[in-house]
Design a protein around this motif. Sequence first.
Motif, PDB file in Angstrom:
ATOM      1  N   ARG A  95       7.232  65.579  20.209  1.00  0.00           N
ATOM      2  CA  ARG A  95       5.824  65.929  20.383  1.00  0.00           C
ATOM      3  C   ARG A  95       5.413  66.831  19.233  1.00  0.00           C
ATOM      4  NH1 ARG A  95       6.372  71.189  21.349  1.00  0.00           N
ATOM      5  NH2 ARG A  95       7.966  71.959  22.789  1.00  0.00           N
ATOM      6  N   PRO A  96       4.096  66.909  18.980  1.00  0.00           N
ATOM      7  CA  PRO A  96       3.637  67.854  17.965  1.00  0.00           C
ATOM      8  C   PRO A  96       3.875  69.282  18.440  1.00  0.00           C
ATOM      9  CG  PRO A  96       1.895  66.303  18.596  1.00  0.00           C
ATOM     10  CD  PRO A  96       2.988  66.147  19.585  1.00  0.00           C
ATOM     11  N   TRP A 133       2.142  71.546  19.454  1.00  0.00           N
ATOM     12  CA  TRP A 133       0.801  71.883  19.944  1.00  0.00           C
ATOM     13  C   TRP A 133       0.665  73.359  20.305  1.00  0.00           C
ATOM     14  CZ3 TRP A 133       1.087  66.835  23.149  1.00  0.00           C
ATOM     15  CH2 TRP A 133       0.395  65.791  22.486  1.00  0.00           C
ATOM     16  N   ILE A 135      -3.664  60.536  14.820  1.00  0.00           N
ATOM     17  CA  ILE A 135      -4.135  59.892  16.057  1.00  0.00           C
ATOM     18  C   ILE A 135      -4.853  58.582  15.738  1.00  0.00           C
ATOM     19  CG2 ILE A 135      -5.696  60.155  18.037  1.00  0.00           C
ATOM     20  CD1 ILE A 135      -5.296  63.221  17.718  1.00  0.00           C
ATOM     21  N   ILE A 154       0.376  59.120  17.450  1.00  0.00           N
ATOM     22  CA  ILE A 154      -0.259  59.174  18.775  1.00  0.00           C
ATOM     23  C   ILE A 154      -1.294  58.059  18.869  1.00  0.00           C
ATOM     24  CG2 ILE A 154      -1.770  60.563  20.266  1.00  0.00           C
ATOM     25  CD1 ILE A 154      -0.659  63.074  18.893  1.00  0.00           C
ATOM     26  N   MET A 163      -0.597  70.230  13.060  1.00  0.00           N
ATOM     27  CA  MET A 163      -0.088  69.589  11.835  1.00  0.00           C
ATOM     28  C   MET A 163      -0.154  70.577  10.675  1.00  0.00           C
ATOM     29  SD  MET A 163      -0.885  65.523  11.940  1.00  0.00           S
ATOM     30  CE  MET A 163      -2.652  65.495  11.971  1.00  0.00           C
ATOM     31  N   HIS A 197      -4.497  57.262  21.256  1.00  0.00           N
ATOM     32  CA  HIS A 197      -5.271  57.900  22.322  1.00  0.00           C
ATOM     33  C   HIS A 197      -6.296  56.944  22.916  1.00  0.00           C
ATOM     34  CE1 HIS A 197      -6.786  61.135  24.744  1.00  0.00           C
ATOM     35  NE2 HIS A 197      -7.985  60.608  24.526  1.00  0.00           N
ATOM     36  N   TRP A 200       1.889  63.013  13.200  1.00  0.00           N
ATOM     37  CA  TRP A 200       1.201  62.933  14.491  1.00  0.00           C
ATOM     38  C   TRP A 200      -0.271  62.579  14.360  1.00  0.00           C
ATOM     39  CZ3 TRP A 200       4.341  62.421  18.370  1.00  0.00           C
ATOM     40  CH2 TRP A 200       5.604  63.027  18.310  1.00  0.00           C
ATOM     41  N   THR A 252      -4.152  69.152  17.732  1.00  0.00           N
ATOM     42  CA  THR A 252      -3.222  68.385  16.892  1.00  0.00           C
ATOM     43  C   THR A 252      -3.465  68.706  15.413  1.00  0.00           C
ATOM     44  OG1 THR A 252      -3.266  66.638  18.558  1.00  0.00           O
ATOM     45  CG2 THR A 252      -2.375  66.036  16.403  1.00  0.00           C
ATOM     46  N   ASP A 253      -4.722  68.836  15.066  1.00  0.00           N
ATOM     47  CA  ASP A 253      -5.106  69.181  13.690  1.00  0.00           C
ATOM     48  C   ASP A 253      -4.482  70.530  13.294  1.00  0.00           C
ATOM     49  OD1 ASP A 253      -7.306  68.663  11.460  1.00  0.00           O
ATOM     50  OD2 ASP A 253      -7.607  70.736  12.104  1.00  0.00           O
ATOM     51  N   SER A 277      -7.450  65.000  12.256  1.00  0.00           N
ATOM     52  CA  SER A 277      -6.283  64.354  12.877  1.00  0.00           C
ATOM     53  C   SER A 277      -6.534  62.914  13.321  1.00  0.00           C
ATOM     54  CB  SER A 277      -5.819  65.179  14.081  1.00  0.00           C
ATOM     55  OG  SER A 277      -6.909  65.440  14.925  1.00  0.00           O
ATOM     56  N   GLN A 305      -7.702  67.863  22.437  1.00  0.00           N
ATOM     57  CA  GLN A 305      -6.376  67.478  21.941  1.00  0.00           C
ATOM     58  C   GLN A 305      -6.366  67.208  20.434  1.00  0.00           C
ATOM     59  OE1 GLN A 305      -4.926  63.934  23.838  1.00  0.00           O
ATOM     60  NE2 GLN A 305      -3.242  63.717  22.380  1.00  0.00           N
TER      61      GLN A 305
END
Length: 522
Positions: free
Chosen positions: A278-279, A281, A62, A31, A52, A33, A60, A48-49, A105, A44
Amino acid sequence: MLERLNSESLPHLPEDVEQPAYDRSRVTPGIVHLGIGAFHRAHQAAVTDLAMAASGDLSWGIQGVSMRSPATRDALAPQDGLYTLALRDAGPDGRPREQLRVIGSVLRIVVAEEDPQAALERIAYPQTRIISLTVTEKGYCHEPSTGYLRWDHPDIAHDLEHPDRPRSAIGMLVYGLALRRERSLPPVTLLSCDNLHANGDTLRSLVLAFALRVDVALTAWIDKNCAFPNSMVDRIVPGTQDDDRARVADRLGFADAWPVVGEPYLNWVIEDKFAAGRPAWDIAGGASFVRNAAPYERLKLRMVNGPHSAFAYLGSMLGLRTNSEAAAAPALRRYVDDMMRLEIAPTLRGIPESGLEEYRLRFLARVANPALPHRTRQIAMDGSQKVPQRLLAVIRDRLRRGDDFNRLALAVAAWLHYLRGHDELGNTYSIQDPLAEALAKLLARADVAAAASAPSQAAHRRAMVLAGFRPVFGDMARKPAFVDALAEQLERLRTLGVLGALEALERDAARQSEAPQAVPAA
Ligand code: CS2
């Protein structure tokens, strides 16, 4: 002197501080950002953290891009990208409580203004599958009332001339995508996470408009290879203060130069149309994927951001420093509550009344959070970019149906009144708004027009001039019911002050409920 938080501190953190539950050395970037401020890091990046950790998919990571300020990069680089998320609220005993989590992340951050090539290269990195944005409303360089790209915006004009060093997010994205096309890289998703109406669609049309000026073939490539899901984001994240840093360091036993502080509540609704995966999420809570985010976005902009701005403008003018102080002022809270219940909620068709009731009560409790001081003046910033989708869109709906909207009109009047730059206690402040200069001229013009009018016409004349400011109001000056309501609320603020204006609204409501109801003709 405490040691700095970094990868080596993780084994030494206190047990009650959560930390990345995955091997950070195996995380690869997926990603990019743009706009790596506090909101992204509390929202976000935190989701994401968790994703994962829960999914085991570590592709993923960042890479952050700060458009201008080096501050976040400077704070996080010595920390290997690690930082603390502090979630604060009040416990059952009313005392503040705080849950700390170190987030892993974010891998690295580049500063676009210093090194635009590095930012472009991140976008055109083969593994980049999502490019997300939190650049705030003004970062889209569009005209708030129409959503069109502002070709007269200095950054847009600059970027058309300087493809190698874009300054705006839109320019950066288009030139980065041009590189992807040149290199025949796979499709990518552009995910707006800002509080804009139809943020993905808006981003798409701005990117395509700019690309069209650059290269027609690129426009077609973007259209075919990029997805622009709409999303609704929600978490209250005030700017970090020095006492937050001190408190966090105290508990961590390490110094974190830039922790982020937010409320425990988090909501993120995303349209599940991604071009290249995508992750997960949604796996550990946090996000939900839907086909159409529009109803969630409308609900949030109207029932969170609109009332939030109303608290901020009226609260500021009363000299209140934070939104929780504003929400604790009984007349102000009653007003916002009534506005939500009687004027905003009825425009949100399709959502059951009980759901709206719960949403409203939760919002009021969130704003009141005494452990999370959110400065009224922070929320009051950039009103020209916020008022259209937060308040005016609701007024337009009510106008269409012939419904009254005096409370909403007071919130809009409060913004205009706030722009005078001083509160009722005589404190002065500067106006932070990308259109500040134009707005200052507008206020001056409105004053001149009012002074030149007969006293009975002055308030109306003033409102007419103000409502004529098209970048914010579009064609609303042509709607007499709007101008009348604005004139009345502005005049009350000017002559009676905030509490007087709120009292007057309550008197109006009492009078209306006492008035004999019209008996429908048989
Ligand atoms: C606030 C928002 O600063 C503002 O304008 O209204 O940042 C608000 O706190 C968030 O959108 C809540 O999700």
